[in-house]
Design a protein around this motif. Structure first.
Motif, PDB file in Angstrom:
ATOM      1  N   THR A  77      16.262  52.071 115.037  1.00  0.00           N
ATOM      2  CA  THR A  77      15.318  51.158 114.397  1.00  0.00           C
ATOM      3  C   THR A  77      15.910  50.593 113.116  1.00  0.00           C
ATOM      4  OG1 THR A  77      13.390  52.281 115.313  1.00  0.00           O
ATOM      5  CG2 THR A  77      13.055  51.000 113.300  1.00  0.00           C
ATOM      6  N   ALA A  78      15.947  49.259 113.036  1.00  0.00           N
ATOM      7  CA  ALA A  78      16.553  48.591 111.880  1.00  0.00           C
ATOM      8  C   ALA A  78      16.410  47.084 112.043  1.00  0.00           C
ATOM      9  CB  ALA A  78      18.037  48.946 111.765  1.00  0.00           C
ATOM     10  N   VAL A  79      16.764  46.362 110.991  1.00  0.00           N
ATOM     11  CA  VAL A  79      16.957  44.919 111.089  1.00  0.00           C
ATOM     12  C   VAL A  79      18.416  44.683 111.451  1.00  0.00           C
ATOM     13  CG1 VAL A  79      16.940  42.728 109.865  1.00  0.00           C
ATOM     14  CG2 VAL A  79      15.122  44.402 109.443  1.00  0.00           C
ATOM     15  N   TYR A  80      18.620  43.963 112.540  1.00  0.00           N
ATOM     16  CA  TYR A  80      19.970  43.690 113.023  1.00  0.00           C
ATOM     17  C   TYR A  80      20.356  42.261 112.645  1.00  0.00           C
ATOM     18  CZ  TYR A  80      20.034  47.992 115.713  1.00  0.00           C
ATOM     19  OH  TYR A  80      20.031  49.329 116.080  1.00  0.00           O
ATOM     20  N   SER A  81      21.518  42.127 112.035  1.00  0.00           N
ATOM     21  CA  SER A  81      22.002  40.813 111.583  1.00  0.00           C
ATOM     22  C   SER A  81      23.387  40.559 112.130  1.00  0.00           C
ATOM     23  CB  SER A  81      22.055  40.752 110.058  1.00  0.00           C
ATOM     24  OG  SER A  81      20.799  40.998 109.482  1.00  0.00           O
ATOM     25  N   CYS A  82      23.666  39.310 112.446  1.00  0.00           N
ATOM     26  CA  CYS A  82      25.019  38.971 112.868  1.00  0.00           C
ATOM     27  C   CYS A  82      25.775  38.345 111.710  1.00  0.00           C
ATOM     28  CB  CYS A  82      25.024  38.062 114.084  1.00  0.00           C
ATOM     29  SG  CYS A  82      24.327  36.430 113.842  1.00  0.00           S
ATOM     30  N   LYS A  83      27.082  38.510 111.757  1.00  0.00           N
ATOM     31  CA  LYS A  83      27.968  38.010 110.715  1.00  0.00           C
ATOM     32  C   LYS A  83      29.154  37.324 111.343  1.00  0.00           C
ATOM     33  CE  LYS A  83      30.988  40.608 108.591  1.00  0.00           C
ATOM     34  NZ  LYS A  83      31.576  41.679 107.738  1.00  0.00           N
ATOM     35  N   ALA A  84      29.506  36.180 110.781  1.00  0.00           N
ATOM     36  CA  ALA A  84      30.701  35.447 111.193  1.00  0.00           C
ATOM     37  C   ALA A  84      31.712  35.512 110.058  1.00  0.00           C
ATOM     38  CB  ALA A  84      30.348  34.002 111.517  1.00  0.00           C
ATOM     39  N   SER A  85      32.961  35.775 110.389  1.00  0.00           N
ATOM     40  CA  SER A  85      33.977  35.843 109.335  1.00  0.00           C
ATOM     41  C   SER A  85      35.292  35.234 109.803  1.00  0.00           C
ATOM     42  CB  SER A  85      34.196  37.293 108.888  1.00  0.00           C
ATOM     43  OG  SER A  85      34.569  38.102 109.979  1.00  0.00           O
ATOM     44  N   TRP A  86      35.890  34.467 108.891  1.00  0.00           N
ATOM     45  CA  TRP A  86      37.202  33.859 109.122  1.00  0.00           C
ATOM     46  C   TRP A  86      37.854  33.671 107.762  1.00  0.00           C
ATOM     47  CZ3 TRP A  86      38.438  28.132 109.130  1.00  0.00           C
ATOM     48  CH2 TRP A  86      39.766  27.910 109.510  1.00  0.00           C
ATOM     49  N   GLY A  87      38.816  34.506 107.444  1.00  0.00           N
ATOM     50  CA  GLY A  87      39.413  34.468 106.120  1.00  0.00           C
ATOM     51  C   GLY A  87      38.349  34.778 105.081  1.00  0.00           C
ATOM     52  N   HIS A  88      38.226  33.886 104.096  1.00  0.00           N
ATOM     53  CA  HIS A  88      37.232  34.085 103.041  1.00  0.00           C
ATOM     54  C   HIS A  88      35.861  33.537 103.416  1.00  0.00           C
ATOM     55  CE1 HIS A  88      40.280  35.549 100.323  1.00  0.00           C
ATOM     56  NE2 HIS A  88      41.011  34.475 100.511  1.00  0.00           N
ATOM     57  N   ASN A  89      35.752  32.937 104.567  1.00  0.00           N
ATOM     58  CA  ASN A  89      34.484  32.360 105.006  1.00  0.00           C
ATOM     59  C   ASN A  89      33.655  33.414 105.715  1.00  0.00           C
ATOM     60  OD1 ASN A  89      35.156  29.587 104.223  1.00  0.00           O
ATOM     61  ND2 ASN A  89      36.635  29.691 105.901  1.00  0.00           N
ATOM     62  N   ILE A  90      32.500  33.704 105.168  1.00  0.00           N
ATOM     63  CA  ILE A  90      31.600  34.703 105.754  1.00  0.00           C
ATOM     64  C   ILE A  90      30.194  34.133 105.777  1.00  0.00           C
ATOM     65  CG2 ILE A  90      30.601  37.003 105.511  1.00  0.00           C
ATOM     66  CD1 ILE A  90      33.170  37.877 104.145  1.00  0.00           C
ATOM     67  N   TYR A  91      29.562  34.210 106.950  1.00  0.00           N
ATOM     68  CA  TYR A  91      28.194  33.728 107.099  1.00  0.00           C
ATOM     69  C   TYR A  91      27.345  34.826 107.719  1.00  0.00           C
ATOM     70  CZ  TYR A  91      30.713  29.259 106.820  1.00  0.00           C
ATOM     71  OH  TYR A  91      31.538  28.226 106.445  1.00  0.00           O
ATOM     72  N   TRP A  92      26.083  34.857 107.318  1.00  0.00           N
ATOM     73  CA  TRP A  92      25.133  35.850 107.826  1.00  0.00           C
ATOM     74  C   TRP A  92      23.921  35.156 108.437  1.00  0.00           C
ATOM     75  CZ3 TRP A  92      25.757  41.114 107.919  1.00  0.00           C
ATOM     76  CH2 TRP A  92      26.771  41.659 107.127  1.00  0.00           C
TER      77      TRP A  92
END
Length: 116
Positions: free
Chosen positions: A91-106
């Motif tokens: 049980t939790a909040v599940y989040s996805c993350k995108a990363s490429w070098g210094h670029n990180i998105y949630w």
């Protein structure tokens, strides 16, 4: 504008399954490694699973190995998390993350609750 939108969360009984999806837009999805993280109330966020940009390499937290599977479809700009044999401690909040070098998105996250 870049965006990550999770879906597929909900309430499930112990032993059940859910499939989370994370749809990406606004950036070149196929360049980015993707990951699923989760955060339970009162706990720190933890990495659940990750997948390389091509999908050739995956990694899992010990707590979910053998139960969860991460995959991606670069043609659909989507990453998935198949969760089987769910336990109350998932049980939790599940989040996805995108990363490429210094670029990180949630993404904003989706709630998964495992309870009878």
């Amino acid at each position: 504008q870049m965006q990550l939108v999770e879906s597929g969360g909900g309430l499930v009984q112990p032993g059940g399954s859910l499939r989370l999806s994370c749809a990406a837009s606004g950036f070149t999805f196929s360049r980015y490694a993707m990951a699923w993280h989760r955060q339970a109330p009162g706990k720190e966020r933890e990495l659940v699973a990750s997948i390389s940009s091509t999908g050739g390499t995956t990694n899992y937290a010990n707590s979910v190995k053998g139960r969860f599977t991460i995959s991606r479809d670069n043609a659909k700009n989507t990453v998935y998390l198949q969760m089987n044999s769910l336990k109350p401690e998932d049980t939790a909040v599940y989040s996805c993350k995108a990363s490429w070098g210094h670029n990180i998105y949630w993404g904003q996250g989706t709630q998964v609750t495992v309870s009878s």
